[in-house]
Scaffold this motif. Structure first.
Motif, PDB file in Angstrom:
ATOM      1  N   ARG A  28      -0.177  24.539  12.433  1.00 32.09           N
ATOM      2  CA  ARG A  28      -0.573  23.183  12.837  1.00 32.09           C
ATOM      3  C   ARG A  28       0.650  22.292  13.031  1.00 32.09           C
ATOM      4  NH1 ARG A  28      -4.097  23.969   8.509  1.00 32.09           N
ATOM      5  NH2 ARG A  28      -3.334  22.137   7.389  1.00 32.09           N
ATOM      6  N   LEU A  51      -8.678  32.396  14.253  1.00 30.38           N
ATOM      7  CA  LEU A  51      -9.400  31.348  13.519  1.00 30.38           C
ATOM      8  C   LEU A  51      -8.530  30.136  13.210  1.00 30.38           C
ATOM      9  CD1 LEU A  51     -11.502  33.355  10.889  1.00 30.38           C
ATOM     10  CD2 LEU A  51     -12.349  32.126  12.895  1.00 30.38           C
ATOM     11  N   PRO A  53      -6.611  26.775  13.591  1.00 36.11           N
ATOM     12  CA  PRO A  53      -6.468  25.633  14.490  1.00 36.11           C
ATOM     13  C   PRO A  53      -5.034  25.534  15.004  1.00 36.11           C
ATOM     14  CG  PRO A  53      -7.666  25.008  12.505  1.00 36.11           C
ATOM     15  CD  PRO A  53      -7.118  26.384  12.258  1.00 36.11           C
ATOM     16  N   ASP A  56      -3.314  28.973  20.593  1.00 36.18           N
ATOM     17  CA  ASP A  56      -3.886  29.032  21.940  1.00 36.18           C
ATOM     18  C   ASP A  56      -4.146  30.453  22.414  1.00 36.18           C
ATOM     19  OD1 ASP A  56      -3.761  26.124  22.785  1.00 36.18           O
ATOM     20  OD2 ASP A  56      -1.672  26.445  22.238  1.00 36.18           O
ATOM     21  N   ARG A 168     -10.898  27.154  12.421  1.00 38.46           N
ATOM     22  CA  ARG A 168     -11.549  26.451  13.533  1.00 38.46           C
ATOM     23  C   ARG A 168     -13.039  26.227  13.207  1.00 38.46           C
ATOM     24  NH1 ARG A 168      -8.717  26.624  18.388  1.00 38.46           N
ATOM     25  NH2 ARG A 168      -6.991  28.128  18.447  1.00 38.46           N
ATOM     26  N   ARG A 169     -13.512  25.078  13.567  1.00 39.14           N
ATOM     27  CA  ARG A 169     -14.928  24.774  13.442  1.00 39.14           C
ATOM     28  C   ARG A 169     -15.454  24.284  14.784  1.00 39.14           C
ATOM     29  NH1 ARG A 169     -16.786  24.566   8.065  1.00 39.14           N
ATOM     30  NH2 ARG A 169     -15.123  24.740   6.512  1.00 39.14           N
TER      31      ARG A 169
END
Length: 360
Positions: A28, A51, A53, A56, A168-169
């Protein structure tokens, strides 16, 4: 500190799923300044990388100097990866490793591929292989150690990011009807409605397997814990990978819900997200539980230090004799007859730990 947008950044972590999940804060931080983050993962870590965040694109590569069961060195394979990196033209790379791994072989390959800026933590003299040679205290928790590398490379977390693990959500729903149709989770011939009730949030997840045998709580103890947790009024889901279905069936018995091999990693994250607590050894699902914010009863073998590898950033009860003779050996197979560091933990200990976590 390097300022401004940083183009395409290749982040590498080439070992297991849990190790990859612990790179979340690093990723991040990089993503906050990069236009694109490509994550180079090993076969066991690629699903976890997807998974995170900020990632890419995920590349998968079996590294012959990192994996516990390494493939032979293949010149054509090395050339193919070099060519792929060259075609990507990353602006820089951040190579993350555990304290006992060297980043320098990969740094050499990346340099040969034309990567202009490479950062890594290295105790060994890197010559011209690294632009940022970071050194750090190895006793800090692994996510903090990794984040310190990102900061040394000129990246930092954006404002408001607390530095905890994350996924990730939204996470994919775990559908009771689909699981029932495929024959999962139905001890004693339960109906689909029974499975749906078992999957209502608030259950306890017990994950008996571990990627390293020395870190696993014995299966008989796990089965005893399922019984004891059920006696204490808890619904218990037993999770595991596709190769662990015999283990999860034996552990779940007639009172747990056997979900061994039933879910993808993202679906497992969703299961852990709905749990009141997770009972697990020092293995990937412990870090996945931390990444969704669920408290963990950690059955922790001291072959590696808990200060570095215990579940990060969530309420945790650590069980296991941390002064056992196997301490800090990094053994994959228990070197002490009887596996005393974890056989000393009883089902009642686990129930008490779960009760502590769910009532605080």
């Amino acid at each position: 500190m390097v300022t401004g947008r940083r183009g395409t950044v290749l982040v590498a972590r080439l070992d297991n799923a849990g190790d990859v999940l612990l790179q979340g804060p690093l990723v991040r931080a990089v993503a906050a300044a990069a236009d694109r983050v490509v994550f180079l993962a090993g076969p066991a870590g690629a699903e976890a990388a997807a998974l995170l965040p900020g990632v890419d694109e995920v590349w998968t590569w079996a590294c012959p100097w990192i994996l516990g069961d390494p493939p032979p060195v293949d010149a054509a394979d090395l050339t193919a990866l070099t060519d792929r990196v060259r075609a990507l033209t990353p602006d820089e790379a951040v190579v993350s490793t555990s304290f006992h791994q060297s980043p320098l072989p990969l740094a050499l390959l990346l340099r040969a591929a034309g990567v202009p800026r490479i950062s890594a933590t290295s105790v060994d003299y890197p010559g011209s292989l690294l632009d940022v040679r970071h050194r750090t205290d190895d006793d800090r928790p692994e996510p903090e150690r990794a984040l310190s590398l990102a900061r040394a490379a000129g990246f930092d977390l954006p404002d408001g990011d607390d530095g905890r693990l994350a996924v990730r959500r939204p996470l994919p729903p775990v559908d009771a009807r689909d699981l029932h149709t495929r024959g999962f989770g139905v001890p004693g011939g339960h109906r689909c409605a029974d499975l749906a009730e078992a999957l209502a949030p608030g259950y306890v997840v017990l994950h008996p397997g571990a990627s390293v045998p020395a870190r696993a709580w014995p299966a008989q103890r796990c089965a005893e814990a399922v019984e004891a947790l059920a006696d204490a009024g808890h619904r218990v889901l037993v999770t595991g990978g596709p190769g662990e279905r015999a283990l999860t069936a034996a552990v779940a018995g007639a009172r747990g819900v056997d979900l061994g091999g039933a879910t993808t990693l993202a679906e497992t994250a969703a299961l852990l997200d709905g749990a009141a607590a997770v009972v697990v050894g020092n293995t990937g699902p412990a870090h996945l539980a931390a990444a969704v914010g669920t408290p963990v009863v950690s059955l922790f073998s001291p072959v590696v230090p808990a200060a570095r590898w215990a579940p990060y950033g969530v309420p945790t009860v650590l069980l296991g004799d941390q002064d056992a003779p196997c301490r800090l050996t990094r053994a994959r197979e228990c070197p002490v007859p009887g596996h005393p560091c974890l056989t000393s933990v009883t089902a009642d200990d686990v129930v008490a730990a779960v009760e502590k976590l769910v009532t605080t």
